[in-house]
Design a protein around this motif. Structure first.
Motif, mmCIF file in Angstrom:
data_model
loop_
_atom_site.group_PDB
_atom_site.id
_atom_site.type_symbol
_atom_site.label_atom_id
_atom_site.label_comp_id
_atom_site.label_asym_id
_atom_site.label_seq_id
_atom_site.Cartn_x
_atom_site.Cartn_y
_atom_site.Cartn_z
ATOM 1 N N ALA A 158 54.086 39.656 43.101
ATOM 2 C CA ALA A 158 54.269 40.789 44.015
ATOM 3 C C ALA A 158 53.284 41.908 43.668
ATOM 4 C CB ALA A 158 55.705 41.289 43.951
ATOM 5 N N GLY A 159 53.115 42.156 42.377
ATOM 6 C CA GLY A 159 52.143 43.156 41.950
ATOM 7 C C GLY A 159 50.722 42.776 42.334
ATOM 8 N N LEU A 160 50.396 41.491 42.207
ATOM 9 C CA LEU A 160 49.073 41.017 42.616
ATOM 10 C C LEU A 160 48.833 41.287 44.098
ATOM 11 C CD1 LEU A 160 48.595 37.480 40.977
ATOM 12 C CD2 LEU A 160 47.531 39.637 40.292
ATOM 13 N N LEU A 161 49.804 40.902 44.911
ATOM 14 C CA LEU A 161 49.658 41.076 46.355
ATOM 15 C C LEU A 161 49.475 42.546 46.720
ATOM 16 C CD1 LEU A 161 52.388 38.519 47.444
ATOM 17 C CD2 LEU A 161 49.981 38.379 48.101
ATOM 18 N N TRP A 162 50.254 43.412 46.097
ATOM 19 C CA TRP A 162 50.144 44.846 46.377
ATOM 20 C C TRP A 162 48.755 45.351 46.031
ATOM 21 C CZ3 TRP A 162 48.980 49.475 44.151
ATOM 22 C CH2 TRP A 162 49.426 50.641 44.806
ATOM 23 N N GLY A 163 48.258 44.983 44.853
ATOM 24 C CA GLY A 163 46.946 45.457 44.422
ATOM 25 C C GLY A 163 45.808 44.910 45.261
ATOM 26 N N ILE A 164 45.849 43.609 45.549
ATOM 27 C CA ILE A 164 44.784 42.996 46.357
ATOM 28 C C ILE A 164 44.750 43.602 47.747
ATOM 29 C CG2 ILE A 164 43.987 40.857 47.419
ATOM 30 C CD1 ILE A 164 45.216 39.353 45.018
ATOM 31 N N SER A 165 45.919 43.788 48.346
ATOM 32 C CA SER A 165 45.974 44.300 49.720
ATOM 33 C C SER A 165 45.418 45.715 49.826
ATOM 34 C CB SER A 165 47.417 44.258 50.242
ATOM 35 O OG SER A 165 48.231 45.204 49.571
ATOM 36 N N ARG A 166 45.395 46.437 48.717
ATOM 37 C CA ARG A 166 44.893 47.815 48.722
ATOM 38 C C ARG A 166 43.524 47.952 48.074
ATOM 39 N NH1 ARG A 166 49.992 48.078 49.585
ATOM 40 N NH2 ARG A 166 51.002 49.917 50.463
ATOM 41 N N GLY A 167 42.948 46.846 47.672
ATOM 42 C CA GLY A 167 41.629 46.904 47.057
ATOM 43 C C GLY A 167 41.623 47.611 45.722
ATOM 44 N N VAL A 168 42.729 47.532 44.997
ATOM 45 C CA VAL A 168 42.859 48.208 43.707
ATOM 46 C C VAL A 168 42.049 47.449 42.653
ATOM 47 C CG1 VAL A 168 44.502 48.902 41.915
ATOM 48 C CG2 VAL A 168 45.125 49.105 44.328
ATOM 49 N N ASP A 169 41.504 48.174 41.712
ATOM 50 C CA ASP A 169 40.770 47.583 40.593
ATOM 51 C C ASP A 169 41.580 46.464 39.950
ATOM 52 O OD1 ASP A 169 40.640 47.950 37.322
ATOM 53 O OD2 ASP A 169 38.660 47.930 38.277
ATOM 54 N N TRP A 170 40.912 45.381 39.546
ATOM 55 C CA TRP A 170 41.626 44.209 39.033
ATOM 56 C C TRP A 170 42.389 44.499 37.741
ATOM 57 C CZ3 TRP A 170 43.207 40.199 41.472
ATOM 58 C CH2 TRP A 170 42.543 39.759 42.614
ATOM 59 N N LYS A 171 41.832 45.325 36.882
ATOM 60 C CA LYS A 171 42.542 45.643 35.639
ATOM 61 C C LYS A 171 43.846 46.373 35.939
ATOM 62 C CE LYS A 171 41.223 49.016 32.925
ATOM 63 N NZ LYS A 171 40.477 49.849 31.931
ATOM 64 N N VAL A 172 43.777 47.324 36.842
ATOM 65 C CA VAL A 172 44.980 48.071 37.219
ATOM 66 C C VAL A 172 45.980 47.152 37.914
ATOM 67 C CG1 VAL A 172 45.863 49.971 38.612
ATOM 68 C CG2 VAL A 172 43.729 50.245 37.356
ATOM 69 N N THR A 173 45.481 46.291 38.819
ATOM 70 C CA THR A 173 46.358 45.347 39.516
ATOM 71 C C THR A 173 47.079 44.439 38.529
ATOM 72 O OG1 THR A 173 45.009 45.344 41.529
ATOM 73 C CG2 THR A 173 46.397 43.413 41.143
ATOM 74 N N GLY A 174 46.349 43.900 37.558
ATOM 75 C CA GLY A 174 46.954 43.018 36.558
ATOM 76 C C GLY A 174 47.986 43.731 35.711
#
Length: 314
Positions: A258-274
């Motif tokens: 769920a966190g991955l999907l949220w971050g990817i959908s918003r173009g968030v930096d990969w480190k922050v998304t992880g």
């Protein structure tokens, strides 16, 4: 724009046996085993990877669309999903079928015996991505029936929808050719460390091979955290140490996704998304069941800071 979650919705009925299985199982009589384990405790939980992922997405403020199939006993689960904010329009009810059911019993040593009834899942091919007219920005393809899994991967690609290939327990059922095909269609692959070895064994795809075929490869490694491979960069995401003792790891990977999907959908930096994904997974393991945890953005930011020594950057 919406996030689409494809996969299973299931009831998990879990029993606890306070003894040890080997106290009642005779090794030389396994060919005619007949025994009963007294289970003083029992709990029934909402489960299935699609439901679990969607639940945590709702806690993040999303209203994900779930596409799955269920039986005539699904109504309590449907009301639960609607309360948290899931879009249930494409959860198809199959008459005269049960919602998929998982029954498990664990002994005092943590050994488990499991039984799974697919029920309505056998009809998952009746759902089609083209049924959804809403604009979809991102999807995740999680286990929800072998034939449907392949079908929906092709339909997502045909519709031009980027998706995460999340094979889970479907992986052993896929042939080498099918694995290669879905990887080629996917934009992202999310697997755990065991699945990465199984991917290599069954399809000859190593971590280095996979990272070259998708925009990002995410490998979770349990207590060791996670690794996110993007181009020539590897983001090492350390585990989150919670002050509360872990209670139940089941569903941790789904919360992470769920966190991955949220971050990817918003173009968030990969480190922050992880890191966000790790925080949500860590919160989940502190509660029993897959959809009983709770968080809000204030608690997420607090745990993020304590775990990584940095303020939430967004």
């Amino acid at each position: 724009m919406s996030i689409l979650v494809c996969g299973a919705l299931a009831y998990d009925t879990l029993f606890s046996f306070h003894g040890r299985f080997d106290s009642q199982i005779l090794p030389d009589q396994l060919h005619k085993i007949s025994t009963t384990f007294l289970a003083p405790t029992m709990r029934r939980e909402f489960g299935g990877m699609a439901g679990n992922i969607a639940y945590s997405l709702c806690l993040l403020g999303e209203k994900p669309i779930v596409m799955g199939v269920v039986g005539e006993d699904f109504e309590p689960y449907r009301q639960h999903l609607k309360r948290v904010g899931v879009d249930d329009r494409f959860i198809r009810l199959i008459r005269k079928q049960y919602t998929p059911q998982c029954f498990g019993i664990a002994d005092k040593d943590g050994n488990q015996l499991m039984a799974f009834h697919p029920g309505a899942m056998d009809f998952a091919t009746e759902n089609h991505v083209s049924d959804i007219q809403d604009p979809i920005e991102l999807a995740i393809l999680s286990p929800g029936g072998y034939t449907a899994f392949i079908q929906h991967s092709r339909e997502l690609a045909a519709a031009g929808i980027p998706f995460i290939f999340d094979p889970g327990q479907e992986l052993p059922l896929l042939s080498s050719d099918e694995i290669h095909e879905i990887v080629e269609l996917a934009s992202y692959v999310a697997i755990n460390d065991y699945e990465s070895e199984l991917m290599r064994e069954r399809a000859g795809l190593t971590v280095d091979d996979l990272r070259k075929k998708v925009k990002a490869l995410i490998v979770t490694r349990g207590s060791k955290g996670a690794e996110i491979y993007v181009d020539d960069t590897v983001h090492l995401i350390p585990r989150v140490q919670m002050p509360i003792k872990p209670v139940d790891p089941m569903g941790c990977g789904d919360a992470f996704r769920a966190g991955l999907l949220w971050g990817i959908s918003r173009g968030v930096d990969w480190k922050v998304t992880g890191r966000l994904a790790n925080v949500i997974g860590a919160i989940k393991v502190t509660t029993p069941g897959c959809q009983n945890h709770f968080f809000d953005w204030d608690s997420l930011k607090d745990i993020y800071f304590k775990a990584y020594g940095e303020e939430w950057p967004l």
